[in-house]
Write an enzyme that holds these catalytic residues in place. Structure first.
Site, short mmCIF file in Angstrom:
data_model
loop_
_atom_site.label_atom_id
_atom_site.label_comp_id
_atom_site.label_asym_id
_atom_site.label_seq_id
_atom_site.Cartn_x
_atom_site.Cartn_y
_atom_site.Cartn_z
N GLY A 1 38.64 32.11 40.27
CA GLY A 1 38.46 31.15 41.42
C GLY A 1 39.27 31.29 43.05
N ASP B 1 41.77 22.43 39.91
CA ASP B 1 42.22 23.35 39.21
C ASP B 1 43.03 22.08 38.41
OD1 ASP B 1 42.80 26.55 37.41
OD2 ASP B 1 44.18 24.53 36.33
N ARG C 1 31.88 36.42 23.73
CA ARG C 1 31.69 35.66 25.47
C ARG C 1 31.08 34.52 24.52
NH1 ARG C 1 28.80 39.79 27.60
NH2 ARG C 1 29.93 40.42 29.68
N ASN D 1 34.18 26.30 26.04
CA ASN D 1 34.63 26.11 27.61
C ASN D 1 32.65 25.08 27.76
OD1 ASN D 1 35.90 27.62 28.26
ND2 ASN D 1 34.76 29.60 28.77
N VAL E 1 30.29 30.34 37.23
CA VAL E 1 30.98 31.39 36.99
C VAL E 1 31.20 31.77 35.11
CG1 VAL E 1 32.25 33.33 37.23
CG2 VAL E 1 31.19 32.14 38.74
N ARG F 1 27.75 46.95 38.29
CA ARG F 1 28.40 47.75 37.46
C ARG F 1 28.07 48.71 37.64
NH1 ARG F 1 30.80 43.18 34.20
NH2 ARG F 1 33.09 42.89 35.34
N HIS G 1 23.81 37.47 30.64
CA HIS G 1 25.01 37.61 30.13
C HIS G 1 25.61 37.82 29.26
CE1 HIS G 1 27.99 39.11 32.93
NE2 HIS G 1 28.66 37.85 32.57
N1 LIG Z 1 29.94 35.44 34.75
C1 LIG Z 1 30.83 35.79 34.34
O1 LIG Z 1 29.98 37.48 35.07
C2 LIG Z 1 31.58 36.70 34.54
C3 LIG Z 1 32.81 37.40 35.51
C4 LIG Z 1 33.99 36.99 35.12
C5 LIG Z 1 34.40 35.70 34.50
N2 LIG Z 1 33.95 34.91 34.23
C6 LIG Z 1 33.85 33.61 33.26
O2 LIG Z 1 34.67 32.58 34.33
C7 LIG Z 1 35.94 31.79 33.53
C8 LIG Z 1 37.40 32.38 34.21
O3 LIG Z 1 37.82 33.38 34.25
P1 LIG Z 1 38.95 33.46 34.90
O4 LIG Z 1 39.69 35.04 34.94
O5 LIG Z 1 39.56 33.11 36.45
O6 LIG Z 1 40.08 33.12 33.75
P2 LIG Z 1 41.33 32.03 33.82
O7 LIG Z 1 41.58 31.93 32.68
O8 LIG Z 1 42.33 32.85 35.49
O9 LIG Z 1 41.26 30.81 34.78
C9 LIG Z 1 40.69 29.09 34.73
C10 LIG Z 1 40.71 28.48 35.05
O10 LIG Z 1 40.81 27.40 34.98
C11 LIG Z 1 41.13 26.29 34.98
N3 LIG Z 1 40.69 25.32 34.28
C12 LIG Z 1 41.05 24.24 32.86
N4 LIG Z 1 39.95 23.69 32.21
C13 LIG Z 1 39.61 23.32 33.98
C14 LIG Z 1 39.10 21.91 34.22
N5 LIG Z 1 38.53 21.12 32.99
N6 LIG Z 1 38.92 21.52 35.49
C15 LIG Z 1 39.26 22.80 36.02
N7 LIG Z 1 40.10 24.41 35.79
C16 LIG Z 1 40.19 23.91 34.31
C17 LIG Z 1 42.18 26.88 34.21
O11 LIG Z 1 44.02 26.29 34.47
C18 LIG Z 1 42.55 28.25 35.04
O12 LIG Z 1 43.29 28.56 36.37
C19 LIG Z 1 36.44 32.40 31.80
O13 LIG Z 1 35.14 31.88 31.66
C20 LIG Z 1 34.86 33.68 32.69
O14 LIG Z 1 34.42 34.53 31.04
C21 LIG Z 1 32.72 35.01 34.26
#
Ligand SMILES: NC(=O)c1ccc[n+]([C@@H]2O[C@H](COP(=O)([O-])OP(=O)(O)OC[C@H]3O[C@@H](n4cnc5c(N)ncnc54)[C@H](O)[C@@H]3O)[C@@H](O)[C@H]2O)c1
Length: 312
Positions: free
Chosen positions: A14, A33, A88, A95, A118, A151, A175
């Protein structure tokens, strides 16, 4: 009127989305957040880079959705990332709850927004957001294919020692481990991959693409990839806000396309100001069709797990 983009989840993906959005001056950004101080602090820090980097957009952080009112786009990255050894799919129910809440609140504040998911497991989280929001399907979709194909393009360019800009790659499917990199439709400046690489090398690059997320998780040990994922989400935002109509692989809700019904699966789509403006149906070989059906079945399994838990 300046555009407004909400990014839910001010974690690694984010916050980097916010940085990339600011650099491209695509609009004002609101980071949301649940952790008090994190979106406010990161938002202010990114804002203060503006005078140095030469961008001029408003970036704010909040723990509620009031400041997000009337956003044009909401990018949902909130959730938990994968840990080493965790698939995943293990993330599913944790999630699900996060995405459900985020969708409800974001949609109430911005009923006309386009939602880009995402959070993983991506295809199931898109389905969750569609169910919860009741938005039309062209306004709810997910980022995965842009990352997966980036990638694949990186690995092809490395192997051939050519510019990554010359490499186009098609990746279909969910994915997950069953994604379908289609080597037959991937090329280097129009030259089919099959004329440049032998089958064993192609197979190796396809497998590395499928394992691309896990490769980064293994290095990082805590957390998962975020630079390329955030760049990928922002490419989608840019195509929408500038109405570029880029053809990008996205998780789209299929209702009969590719013989798939009622599921989100990665396919090439046209992204413009209305969201998904067209889904492209590629003519696939029998083997590619079978791989895509297998990938869709893996997505369906997750949806069934969610449905069972909800009715239990
Ligand atoms: N689609 C893709 O290709 C892809 C690629 C990378 C990561 N992701 C996914 O993206 C997500 C985030 O990854 P990240 O590395 O940023 O994780 P991260 O842990 O760094 O960040 C996640 C954030 O979400 C916040 N959060 C949790 N519950 C919440 C809610 N109810 N409302 C608002 N915020 C909330 C947490 O406090 C945290 O700051 C994960 O599910 C990861 O698997 C997807």
């Amino acid at each position: 009127m300046r555009k407004k983009i909400t990014v839910v989840g001010a974690g690694n993906v984010g916050a980097n989305c916010a940085v990339n959005l600011a650099h491209k001056e695509l609009g004002d950004v609101v980071l949301v957040d649940v952790v008090d101080g994190i979106p406010q602090g990161k938002g202010l820090d990114i804002l203060e880079s503006g005078p140095i980097e030469g961008y001029d957009v408003r970036i704010t952080g909040a723990n509620d959705y009031e400041p997000t009112t009337n956003s044009d786009i909401v990018v949902i990255t909130a959730g938990f990332p994968r840990k080493p050894g965790m698939s995943r799919d293990d993330l599913l129910m944790a999630n699900y709850e996060v995405v459900k809440t985020a969708t409800e609140k974001a949609d109430a504040a911005s009923p006309n927004a386009i939602l880009i998911l995402v959070t993983n497991p991506l295809d199931a989280m898109c389905w969750t957001a569609l169910q919860v929001s009741k938005f039309p399907k062209h306004r709810v979709f997910g980022m995965a294919g842009v990352l997966d194909s980036a990638r694949f393009r990186t690995f092809i360019a490395q192997e051939l020692q050519v510019s990554v800009e010359n490499v186009t790659a098609v990746v279909l499917g969910g994915h997950g481990d069953t994604m379908v990199p289609v080597t037959r439709l991937s090329s280097v400046a129009g030259i089919p991959l099959s004329e440049l690489l032998d089958q064993a090398t192609l197979d190796r690059l396809v497998q590395r693409t499928r394992d691309g997320g896990a490769e980064i998780v293994k290095y990082l040990k805590t957390g998962s990839a975020y630079y390329a994922p955030s760049a990928a989400a922002v490419e989608m935002v840019e195509s929408i806000l500038k109405d570029k109509k880029k053809v990008l692989p996205c998780a789209a809700y299929l209702e009969g396309e590719y013989g798939i019904h009622g599921l989100y699966v990665g396919v090439p789509v046209k992204l413009g100001s209305k969201g998904i403006e067209r889904i492209y149906e590629l003519r696939l070989t029998a083997e590619e069709k079978a791989q895509l059906a297998k990938s869709a079945a893996a997505v369906e399994e997750l949806i069934q797990v969610i449905q069972k838990k909800l009715t239990a």
